[in-house]
Design an enzyme around this catalytic site. Structure first.
Site, mmCIF file in Angstrom:
data_model
loop_
_atom_site.group_PDB
_atom_site.id
_atom_site.type_symbol
_atom_site.label_atom_id
_atom_site.label_comp_id
_atom_site.label_asym_id
_atom_site.label_seq_id
_atom_site.Cartn_x
_atom_site.Cartn_y
_atom_site.Cartn_z
ATOM 1 C CE LYS A 163 -1.528 -4.697 3.578
ATOM 2 N NZ LYS A 163 -1.756 -5.981 2.926
ATOM 3 C CB SER A 166 -0.866 -0.016 1.257
ATOM 4 O OG SER A 166 -1.456 1.236 1.465
ATOM 5 C CE1 TYR A 177 -3.856 -2.175 5.379
ATOM 6 C CE2 TYR A 177 -3.228 0.035 4.668
ATOM 7 C CZ TYR A 177 -3.561 -1.267 4.369
ATOM 8 O OH TYR A 177 -3.587 -1.673 3.061
#
Ligand code: UDP
Length: 350
Positions: free
Chosen positions: A144, A116, A140
């Protein structure tokens, strides 16, 4: 070629499965259906299981013997990741380790990872290139970035393992055939919320912040059509099959639209002058996030065909109408029409 797709019942996963299926790849989807939908898996078989169940992961890999694994399965809601970081680290990091270990044990070496633009945090330079430092600003994005570091180290340690990490920018739109599209309850993404407001599911679309240092004061994002992104996964699998070396690639078009520009386009495309109100900034939103998008074109030969904001929104709108229609039939309704969902400034991210 045989491809194992984790999270293949979800939004981006199901579009990739459709494309792979149309091109004759043999597919096995591994999905716990926590947010995905069985009806969205248009090709291949579906194994309903969780990646925390390592024995099942290993058994599925042993029996299916994939040539490559595409790993979509992950939690993606940023504010939830702030509230429940351990849940995010367990699912996005620990379960990815289970998958990588099972691949290693069964001798499967080619891996495509859903990363991402969240790994960049607030980039110093825009458009941001793949060499920019990893500086996530929420759990989050940390999950990643952590998996990307694990992949880098695993690649260094192993002779045969190779991966492509695809850093998604703002994924939107839907299958032009209207068979699948975004279908999670209470989405946070701008284009989905705009079409859901146009259709009457929400009363108002809120603009989170109008005082950013951008051309019109609202945030700028690089919106990429989900089918072009699906194509990038297919090319990544082929690239690895041809012996391509491990690589990290941005997935965006390299141009940005402001929130106001998206809203104007959404009103024009839907023909609905829906209610829009200004609201405070949402925490953790970078003012501008636009990809430097040359590397993926050069390395994978990726040629986007839907680089058109109107088309992106049109397919999202067409899908939304189709989804509402089908909900009365065999689809599960995420929200009764007209009921206002939470407006807590929730933030989701691909
Ligand atoms: N946004 C907004 N209203 C909404 C949803 C999003 O103003 O209902 C803004 C958000 O603050 C950001 C941009 O639209 O500036 C894109 O947000 P989205 O959640 O779609 O994607 P993100 O960039 O956070 O991954």
């Amino acid at each position: 070629m045989k491809i194992l797709v984790t999270g293949g019942a979800g939004y981006i996963g199901s579009h990739t499965v459709k494309l792979l299926g149309e091109r004759g790849y043999e597919i096995l989807v591994y999905d716990n259906l926590s947010t995905g939908n069985e009806w969205a898996v248009l090709y291949g078989k579906l194994v309903k299981a969780d990646l925390s169940d390592k024995e099942t992961v290993r058994k599925v890999i042993r029996e299916f013997r994939p040539d490559a694994v595409i790993h979509f399965a992950a939690y993606i809601v940023v504010p939830e990741s702030v509230r429940e970081p351990l849940k995010y680290y367990r699912n996005n990091v620990v379960n990815t380790l289970n998958l990588l270990e099972a691949m290693m044990e069964e001798g499967v070496n080619n891996f495509v990872f859903s990363s991402s633009a969240a790994v960049y945090g607030i980039p110093e330079k825009v458009p941001v290139d793949e060499e920019a430092p990893l500086n996530p600003i929420n759990p989050y994005g940390e999950t990643k970035a952590t998996v990307e570091r694990i992949l880098r180290d695993f690649d260094r340690a192993m002779d045969n393992f190779r991966y492509v990490s695809l850093r998604y920018f703002n994924v939107a739109g839907a299958d032009p055939d209207k068979k699948i599209g975004f279908a999670y309850p209470d989405p946070t993404h701008l284009i989905i919320r705009a079409v859901k407001t146009a259709i009457g599911e929400y009363k108002t679309l809120y603009i989170y912040g109008t005082d950013y240092p951008t051309r019109d004061g609202t945030c700028i994002r690089d919106y990429i059509h989900v089918v072009d992104l699906a194509e990038a996964h297919l090319l990544a699998v082929n690239y690895l099959a041809e012996g391509g070396k491990s690589i990290v690639l941005n997935c965006g078009y390299g141009r940005g639209y402001s929130v106001l520009e998206v809203i104007d386009t959404a009103k024009r495309v839907t023909g609905v002058d829906f209610d829009v109100k200004e609201a405070p900034r949402r925490e953790g939103d970078p003012p501008e996030l636009v990809a430097k998008a040359e590397k993926i074109k050069r390395v994978l030969g990726w040629k986007p065909v839907y680089d058109d904001l109107e088309f992106i929104i049109k397919t999202a709108w067409e899908w939304e109408k189709e989804y509402i229609k089908r909900m009365g039939e065999d689809f599960t309704s995420p929200l009764p029409l007209g009921e206002e969902s939470s407006q807590k400034g929730n933030k989701g991210q691909q």
